[in-house]
Design an enzyme around this catalytic site. Structure first.
Site, short mmCIF file in Angstrom:
data_model
loop_
_atom_site.label_atom_id
_atom_site.label_comp_id
_atom_site.label_asym_id
_atom_site.label_seq_id
_atom_site.Cartn_x
_atom_site.Cartn_y
_atom_site.Cartn_z
N GLY A 14 0.82 -1.21 0.00
CA GLY A 14 0.00 0.00 0.00
C GLY A 14 0.85 1.25 0.00
N ARG A 18 -1.85 9.04 2.38
CA ARG A 18 -2.56 9.79 3.43
C ARG A 18 -1.66 10.08 4.63
NH1 ARG A 18 -7.78 6.95 4.87
NH2 ARG A 18 -8.18 8.84 6.05
N GLN A 78 4.14 -6.68 -6.02
CA GLN A 78 2.88 -6.41 -6.71
C GLN A 78 3.11 -5.12 -7.50
OE1 GLN A 78 -0.41 -4.89 -4.40
NE2 GLN A 78 -1.93 -5.88 -5.69
N GLY A 144 -15.14 -2.79 5.89
CA GLY A 144 -16.06 -3.77 5.34
C GLY A 144 -16.95 -4.28 6.47
N ASN A 230 -3.68 4.59 8.68
CA ASN A 230 -3.70 5.25 7.38
C ASN A 230 -3.24 6.70 7.45
OD1 ASN A 230 -4.68 2.99 5.99
ND2 ASN A 230 -6.78 3.49 6.52
N TYR A 352 31.31 15.00 26.86
CA TYR A 352 31.02 14.18 25.68
C TYR A 352 32.04 13.07 25.62
CZ TYR A 352 30.69 12.39 21.01
OH TYR A 352 30.59 11.53 19.96
N ALA A 366 34.13 17.45 34.85
CA ALA A 366 33.13 18.29 34.18
C ALA A 366 33.75 18.99 32.98
CB ALA A 366 32.58 19.32 35.16
C1 UD1 Z 1 -9.58 -3.64 4.02
C2 UD1 Z 1 -10.74 -4.65 3.85
C3 UD1 Z 1 -11.93 -4.16 4.69
C4 UD1 Z 1 -11.50 -4.07 6.14
C5 UD1 Z 1 -10.27 -3.16 6.27
C6 UD1 Z 1 -9.72 -3.27 7.67
C7 UD1 Z 1 -10.57 -5.56 1.59
C8 UD1 Z 1 -11.08 -5.53 0.22
N1 UD1 Z 1 -11.11 -4.70 2.44
O1 UD1 Z 1 -10.02 -2.39 3.50
O2 UD1 Z 1 -12.99 -5.08 4.59
O3 UD1 Z 1 -12.57 -3.58 6.93
O4 UD1 Z 1 -9.23 -3.57 5.39
O5 UD1 Z 1 -8.65 -2.36 7.88
O6 UD1 Z 1 -9.71 -6.39 1.91
N2 UD1 Z 1 -2.81 -3.89 -0.30
C9 UD1 Z 1 -1.88 -4.35 -1.21
N3 UD1 Z 1 -2.19 -4.34 -2.53
C10 UD1 Z 1 -3.39 -3.91 -3.00
C11 UD1 Z 1 -4.35 -3.46 -2.08
C12 UD1 Z 1 -4.02 -3.46 -0.74
O7 UD1 Z 1 -0.79 -4.74 -0.82
O8 UD1 Z 1 -3.59 -3.97 -4.21
C13 UD1 Z 1 -2.49 -3.92 1.12
C14 UD1 Z 1 -2.32 -2.52 1.70
O9 UD1 Z 1 -0.96 -2.20 1.73
C15 UD1 Z 1 -2.82 -2.69 3.12
C16 UD1 Z 1 -3.84 -3.82 3.02
O10 UD1 Z 1 -3.56 -4.51 1.81
O11 UD1 Z 1 -1.80 -3.10 4.00
C17 UD1 Z 1 -5.28 -3.34 3.06
O12 UD1 Z 1 -5.55 -2.51 1.97
P1 UD1 Z 1 -6.41 -1.19 2.12
O13 UD1 Z 1 -6.51 -0.55 0.80
O14 UD1 Z 1 -5.88 -0.39 3.24
O15 UD1 Z 1 -7.83 -1.84 2.49
P2 UD1 Z 1 -9.04 -1.13 3.21
O16 UD1 Z 1 -9.77 -0.28 2.24
O17 UD1 Z 1 -8.58 -0.52 4.47
CA CA Z 2 -6.50 0.03 5.47
#
Ligand code: UD1
Ligand code: CA
Length: 451
Positions: A14, A18, A78, A144, A230, A352, A366
């Site tokens: 991610g 933010r 990724q 979610g 975040n 120091y 000192a």
């Molecule tokens: C996700 C969950 C949501 C949950 C929330 C809890 C999904 C679809 N949603 O949402 O149900 O309530 O976490 O915090 O799983 N990441 C990747 N590659 C990507 C997308 C994400 O590595 O393509 C990683 C991000 O770095 C992060 C994690 O997955 O560490 C979660 O992704 P994020 O976009 O923060 O998900 P949320 O919208 O918070």
């Molecule tokens: Ca998240």
């Protein structure tokens, strides 16, 4: 969970937009350890058999941090951010090798405990094909929602795709998920991107498992366990939660702290028995404090070893490589870096001490400065056992002061001093009888002439 193999997949691709930072989100620190470091420490403690970390393109620093904490972690990249299920499938090679349990963990959920990971896996051992963590956040916006029908978890609905009835559900998805290894790839590959964000949602694993006639389970945990980071404000909130836990653990281990709320600890701070930490002390990473030591107020310690019965501060700064032998003393406004103090050695005020070793029972007066840096390189100095360094001396490194030697106050020492020698490295004092009077008279005469 004995005998069951486990693959942990940590998602750390991610972006930290933010966070208003150029640093990848998972490399921000809590209690002196990166978010990713916290997550991987929980993974290690939970005793998984293999760990895969999914990082974004160009995130070499994230991969390096993962390897630093867990040297045998495999790194997968990724290249495009296409959703959490897409990210998990970047570790397909690891999934294909097979494991009884596959646990997906987010790299930005640092307060997760090893016990919680164990509870998720226990649900798999009990027959679930997919297990998730549920929690009831003070504010569910953005999470979610867990759809539970007749006591069974049937789906997870992302907020953007939820109806208003579904949005009213207070039980939210913590994000972590455990999948039975034998079904994991089959389930993950059925996930599509037919949703509001056109992403491959890991959360769809729940409804797919149900369609395949498999069991699912939701385990409810405290919000702190799954607190995601975040923003910088959330980072500060998590820090407060973690500091509270660390202070509580230190108190329970017997540390005397009259004002624990003013003491900042690192995740790896170690204390012996009967240690006292006065108010307003900050511990960076890598500090060990042995039995009966006292850390006085307003001291800052990092990468330091404080021996038995040592007294530090008030207002002391111990930097990485400071090693204080038993019963030594480091007083106010003393900075120690990459230096060893022998048993009973003292540096009580304003000094120091960098890149040096100070022998047992030696006294650093000192205002003593170890001039360890010449603008190009660092140099080391050695002070022998029982030596006495007079106040306001400058020791120009590299230099050796022999055992029992005595350095006169105000010396600049540039050559080695033999044991038991007395050394002066300063201008001799000169006295001119009555010259002060004469100077004043001259000045007064000059003033009269000006009028
Ligand atoms: C996700 C969950 C949501 C949950 C929330 C809890 C999904 C679809 N949603 O949402 O149900 O309530 O976490 O915090 O799983 N990441 C990747 N590659 C990507 C997308 C994400 O590595 O393509 C990683 C991000 O770095 C992060 C994690 O997955 O560490 C979660 O992704 P994020 O976009 O923060 O998900 P949320 O919208 O918070
Ligand atoms: Ca998240």
């Amino acid at each position: 969970m004995q005998g069951r193999t486990c693959l942990s997949i940590v998602l750390a691709a991610g972006e930290g937009t933010r966070m208003q930072s150029t640093r990848p989100k998972v490399l921000h620190a809590l209690a002196g350890r990166s978010l990713l470091g916290h997550v991987l420490a929980a993974v290690r403690q939970a005793g998984g058999t293999a760990t895969a970390v999914v990082v974004g393109p160009g995130h070499e620093a994230v991969a390096a941090e993962a390897r630093r904490v867990l040297p045998d972690a495999e790194i997968h990249i990724q290249n495009e951010r296409r959703g959490t299920a897409h990210a998990v499938l970047m570790a397909r090679a690891a999934l294909m090798r097979g494991a009884d349990d596959a646990v997906v963990i987010f790299g930005d959920t640092p307060l997760l405990s090893a016990q919680t990971l164990g509870r998720l896996r226990a649900a798999l051992a009990d027959g679930a094909a997919v297990a998730v963590l549920g929690f009831r956040p003070a504010d569910p916006t953005g999470y979610g929602r867990l759809i539970v029908e007749e006591g069974k978890l049937t789906a997870i609905r992302e907020e953007k795709d939820a109806t208003s009835d579904e949005r009213a559900i207070t039980l939210c998805n913590g994000g972590l998920m455990a999948l039975a290894g034998k079904h994991a790839l089959d389930i993950l590959e059925r996930i599509g991107d037919d949703n509001a964000k056109r992403e491959f949602y890991l959360t769809d694993a729940v409804s797919i498992a149900r369609e395949l006639g498999l069991n699912t389970a939701a385990i409810e945990v405290e919000e702190d366990e799954v607190r995601g980071i975040n923003t910088k404000a959330q980072l500060a909130e998590a820090e407060a939660v973690l500091q509270k836990r660390l202070r509580q653990a230190a108190l329970e281990a017997g540390v005397t702290m009259p004002a624990p709320e003013t003491v900042f600890l690192a995740a790896d701070t170690k204390f012996g028995r009967d240690v006292t930490v006065e108010p307003y002390v900050v511990f960076g990473p890598g500090v060990v404090v042995e039995d009966e030591a006292v850390i006085h107020s307003f001291s800052h310690l990092e990468g330091a070893h404080v021996g038995t019965g040592v007294s530090v501060g008030p207002f002391a700064r111990l930097r990485p490589g400071a090693e204080l032998g038993a019963n030594s003393r480091v007083g106010n406004f003393v900075e120690v870096k990459e230096a060893k103090l022998g048993e009973g050695a003292k540096a009580n005020h304003l000094a120091y001490i960098g890149d040096a070793s100070v022998g047992a029972e030696a006294n650093v007066g000192a205002g003593t400065i170890f001039c360890n840096y010449d603008g190009e390189a660092k140099h080391r100095s050695e002070i022998g056992k029982g030596a006495f360094i007079g106040s306001n001396s400058a020791l120009v490194s590299p230099v050796k002061i022999g055992e029992g030697a005595y350095v006169a106050t105000g010396s600049v020492i540039t050559y080695n001093v033999p044991a038991d020698a007395l050394v002066f490295g300063r201008a001799r004092q000169v006295i001119k009888e009555n010259r002060a009077k004469a100077l004043r008279a001259k000045a007064a005469a000059g003033k009269k002439k000006d009028k």
